[in-house]
Design a protein around this motif. Structure first.
Motif, mmCIF file in Angstrom:
data_model
loop_
_atom_site.group_PDB
_atom_site.id
_atom_site.type_symbol
_atom_site.label_atom_id
_atom_site.label_comp_id
_atom_site.label_asym_id
_atom_site.label_seq_id
_atom_site.Cartn_x
_atom_site.Cartn_y
_atom_site.Cartn_z
ATOM 1 N N GLU A 299 0.820 -1.220 0.000
ATOM 2 C CA GLU A 299 0.000 0.000 0.000
ATOM 3 C C GLU A 299 0.849 1.263 0.000
ATOM 4 O O GLU A 299 0.473 2.279 0.580
ATOM 5 C CB GLU A 299 -0.932 0.002 1.222
ATOM 6 N N ILE A 300 2.007 1.190 -0.644
ATOM 7 C CA ILE A 300 2.939 2.321 -0.602
ATOM 8 C C ILE A 300 2.296 3.620 -1.083
ATOM 9 O O ILE A 300 2.499 4.693 -0.506
ATOM 10 C CB ILE A 300 4.237 1.991 -1.397
ATOM 11 N N GLU A 301 1.469 3.543 -2.128
ATOM 12 C CA GLU A 301 0.855 4.758 -2.690
ATOM 13 C C GLU A 301 -0.069 5.432 -1.672
ATOM 14 O O GLU A 301 -0.108 6.654 -1.586
ATOM 15 C CB GLU A 301 0.059 4.407 -3.945
ATOM 16 N N THR A 302 -0.793 4.602 -0.914
ATOM 17 C CA THR A 302 -1.648 5.134 0.153
ATOM 18 C C THR A 302 -0.799 5.891 1.168
ATOM 19 O O THR A 302 -1.160 6.985 1.613
ATOM 20 C CB THR A 302 -2.387 3.971 0.871
ATOM 21 N N GLY A 303 0.339 5.297 1.521
ATOM 22 C CA GLY A 303 1.249 5.926 2.477
ATOM 23 C C GLY A 303 1.738 7.273 1.981
ATOM 24 O O GLY A 303 1.784 8.256 2.730
ATOM 25 N N ARG A 304 2.119 7.312 0.706
ATOM 26 C CA ARG A 304 2.598 8.562 0.113
ATOM 27 C C ARG A 304 1.521 9.640 0.160
ATOM 28 O O ARG A 304 1.787 10.810 0.429
ATOM 29 C CB ARG A 304 3.037 8.323 -1.340
ATOM 30 N N LYS A 305 0.264 9.228 -0.111
ATOM 31 C CA LYS A 305 -0.844 10.191 -0.077
ATOM 32 C C LYS A 305 -1.054 10.720 1.342
ATOM 33 O O LYS A 305 -1.264 11.908 1.543
ATOM 34 C CB LYS A 305 -2.129 9.527 -0.573
ATOM 35 N N LYS A 306 -0.951 9.808 2.313
ATOM 36 C CA LYS A 306 -1.170 10.208 3.712
ATOM 37 C C LYS A 306 -0.204 11.307 4.132
ATOM 38 O O LYS A 306 -0.592 12.271 4.784
ATOM 39 C CB LYS A 306 -0.998 9.006 4.640
ATOM 40 N N ILE A 307 1.059 11.148 3.781
ATOM 41 C CA ILE A 307 2.045 12.134 4.238
ATOM 42 C C ILE A 307 1.824 13.471 3.520
ATOM 43 O O ILE A 307 1.993 14.538 4.121
ATOM 44 C CB ILE A 307 3.505 11.601 4.106
ATOM 45 N N LEU A 308 1.375 13.439 2.265
ATOM 46 C CA LEU A 308 1.079 14.691 1.549
ATOM 47 C C LEU A 308 -0.139 15.405 2.149
ATOM 48 O O LEU A 308 -0.170 16.628 2.240
ATOM 49 C CB LEU A 308 0.869 14.425 0.053
ATOM 50 N N GLN A 309 -1.112 14.592 2.605
ATOM 51 C CA GLN A 309 -2.275 15.187 3.289
ATOM 52 C C GLN A 309 -1.832 15.862 4.583
ATOM 53 O O GLN A 309 -2.293 16.952 4.918
ATOM 54 C CB GLN A 309 -3.315 14.113 3.599
ATOM 55 N N GLN A 310 -0.921 15.197 5.298
ATOM 56 C CA GLN A 310 -0.390 15.790 6.538
ATOM 57 C C GLN A 310 0.325 17.101 6.239
ATOM 58 O O GLN A 310 0.256 18.053 7.006
ATOM 59 C CB GLN A 310 0.578 14.825 7.241
ATOM 60 N N TRP A 311 1.033 17.128 5.130
ATOM 61 C CA TRP A 311 1.755 18.346 4.728
ATOM 62 C C TRP A 311 0.759 19.495 4.528
ATOM 63 O O TRP A 311 0.956 20.597 5.054
ATOM 64 C CB TRP A 311 2.559 18.084 3.454
ATOM 65 N N ASP A 312 -0.314 19.208 3.789
ATOM 66 C CA ASP A 312 -1.318 20.248 3.528
ATOM 67 C C ASP A 312 -1.956 20.722 4.832
ATOM 68 O O ASP A 312 -2.129 21.925 5.035
ATOM 69 C CB ASP A 312 -2.401 19.714 2.577
ATOM 70 N N ALA A 313 -2.281 19.764 5.692
ATOM 71 C CA ALA A 313 -2.897 20.117 6.975
ATOM 72 C C ALA A 313 -1.956 20.988 7.796
ATOM 73 O O ALA A 313 -2.353 21.994 8.391
ATOM 74 C CB ALA A 313 -3.258 18.851 7.748
ATOM 75 N N TYR A 314 -0.671 20.615 7.789
ATOM 76 C CA TYR A 314 0.338 21.350 8.552
ATOM 77 C C TYR A 314 0.454 22.781 8.030
ATOM 78 O O TYR A 314 0.491 23.743 8.804
ATOM 79 C CB TYR A 314 1.677 20.625 8.436
ATOM 80 N N GLN A 315 0.489 22.919 6.699
ATOM 81 C CA GLN A 315 0.640 24.249 6.106
ATOM 82 C C GLN A 315 -0.576 25.133 6.393
ATOM 83 O O GLN A 315 -0.413 26.317 6.694
ATOM 84 C CB GLN A 315 0.863 24.143 4.586
#
Lengths: 106, 415
Positions: free
Chosen positions: B383-399
């Protein structure tokens, strides 16, 4: 007896042949210049690199990339050197560190 | 001061170094190991097109390219600390101290240990240790061994050991305990193995993977999984066995192997002794991210990426000014993805140094990374792609949180 893989079906023949001399616990051995001390000792059939400071149990390499510190030895008088990250040099004096005195142990 | 410092000389770090140097930056690469290449060094496998992927050759190629471009290497040099002051990163090593406005952490991954009774005996090592000894140093870890832990990495290394004339008596599971969790449960292991089954030459495993599309069939598969195991590249893979103990007086002399049920529980009285002179422990890889933590980078736990990863975006920027990440520190993937990420990071660092008009190249590099991921024939986590999406979502939330807090702070300042 060497444990070196001199010929490999994919990687071919080993090219390095620049052997140097070093000692481990006062005995003489040969290793390839700049290979890791851990590899040179394993090639000579030596697996026990030290005895645990507290329990005295034998220890050897574990992670081979410098994280676990299981392979620490004394090199030219300096303690706590990781054998997996130390290149072998001509005339190196290597010694096992051993169990230390303890007031708690019986 | 147009310079860049890269910590880690693996596929990500080396590719970033080449990219930065091509863009005219002065580059320093620092690595703890005595040789450049990182985990790429040990890799040796046959690609679907029949060519051999030789990690030593690939590493040497990248290293030479970097040296030709004037990259300055400090190998055999451990980094002890990094800190930032007024936009400048200071890197403390055992020898020298370095300064740079632009720092890349490409520290890779480390192997998770699996505690098994007797694991401190000389002759027990991580599976990666055996790989580097065999393929890089060309020294046998032993004559005959057992690998504890069945996963993509351990299956590949078992094959490499065999190729070098080292006998692998069994690829098997650890006895379940609080630490081993799913790694000791046949069903879970079979689940993760099904994703690599297309590489297996054994018709049983290939056929099996088609059969086991749903959970019920998987459960059946484990229950009927032959106790002897199946053979992949002539190596017995024993999912219905587990090592309960590694024994030996002063060094490894053998392992105690027991039959386990589908839930990983030992069938009493089934224990047998297997004489071996080495044992490999394969607990899987996790991102090696201490330096990002020391720097104060926010972290997120993303199972699909292999553990805690420092927050980053697709441009390989961390939220900290001038701090970049690439390779397995951002999640466990193959060397080709790591290299692609390294290129993106290198371009971002050149952009940070004031080089204009790199946006197009950065965009292409991000796309190339995704393509490389899609084309990878081994995936450490399905599920690597799911993982990659999760961290990008965290980035957006953080920003967006950051923006909100800036707005509320400024309001606070007015009232």
């Amino acid at each position: 007896m060497t444990r070196r893989i001199l010929d490999h079906p994919i990687l071919g023949k080993m090219e390095d042949n620049n052997y140097v001399s070093f000692t481990f616990n006062q005995k003489g051995y040969k290793g390839l210049e700049n290979e890791s001390l851990a590899a040179a000792l394993l090639a000579n059939g030596i697996r026990t690199l030290r005895h645990h400071e507290e329990s005295g149990s034998p220890r050897g390499i574990y992670c081979n990339i410098g994280h676990c510190y299981e392979c620490r030895v004394s090199v030219d008088g300096q303690q706590g050197i990781r054998a997996c990250l130390t290149p072998v040099k001509e005339g190196m004096t290597v010694e096992s560190d051993g169990q230390l005195p303890s007031s708690k142990r019986r | 001061m147009d310079n860049a410092i890269i910590i880690g000389a693996g596929p990500a770090g080396l590719t970033a170094a080449v990219t930065c140097a091509e863009k005219g930056l002065d580059v320093v690469v620092i690595d703890e190991y005595m040789r450049a290449g990182g985990r790429l060094l040990g890799q040796l496998y046959e690609e679907p097109n029949g060519n051999w992927w030789n990690g030593i050759k690939e590493s040497t190629k990248l290293y030479k390219k970097a040296v030709d471009l004037g990259v300055n290497f400090h190998l055999n040099t451990a980094v002890n600390n990094i800190e930032n002051s007024n936009g400048i990163w200071t890197i403390y090593t055992e020898r020298e101290t370095f300064h740079t406005p632009s720092l890349l952490l490409a520290t890779g991954a480390a192997e998770a240990p699996v505690p098994v009774p007797g694991w401190t005996l000389p002759g027990v090592m991580s599976v990666g240790a055996a790989q580097v000894m065999t393929n890089v140093h060309r020294v046998k870890p032993g004559e005959r061994g057992v690998i504890i832990g069945v996963n993509v990495l351990s299956a590949a290394i078992a094959m490499e050991l065999q190729l070098a004339g080292v006998e692998v008596a069994s690829l098997t599971l650890p006895k379940t305990n609080q630490m081993t969790q799913d790694a000791g449960k046949p069903k879970e292991v079979l689940d993760s193995l099904l994703h690599v089954s297309h590489m297996a030459p054994s018709p049983f495993v290939r056929y099996g993977s088609k059969l086991m599309k749903n959970d019920f069939m998987k459960k059946l598969g484990v229950n009927f999984y032959p106790k002897k195991g199946v053979k992949m590249w002539d190596i017995p893979i024993q999912l219905r066995k587990a090592v309960t103990k590694i024994y030996g007086e002063d060094e490894v002399e053998g392992v105690t192997l027991a039959t386990i049920n589908a839930d990983g529980e030992v069938v009493s009285g089934s224990e047998e002794h297997i004489p071996v002179d080495f044992v490999c422990i394969a607990g899987g890889l996790y991102p090696l991210a201490e330096l990002a933590a020391v720097a104060g980078c926010p972290f997120y736990l993303v199972e699909e990426l292999g553990g805690y990863v420092p927050l980053h975006n697709e441009r390989m920027e961390s939220p900290l000014e001038g701090l970049y990440v690439a390779g397995n520190i951002t999640g466990i993937e193959g060397a080709k993805v790591a290299a692609a990420q390294g290129r993106t990071a290198g371009l971002s660092m050149a952009h940070h140094a004031g080089m204009d008009e790199l946006d197009g190249e950065i965009k292409n590099s991000i796309e190339w990374t995704e393509q490389t991921r899609d084309n990878a024939h081994i995936q450490f986590h399905p599920e690597i792609e799911t993982g990659r999406k999760k961290i990008l979502q965290q980035w957006d939330a953080y920003q967006s949180n950051k923006k909100r807090s800036v707005v509320s702070n400024s309001r606070g300042g007015i009232t």
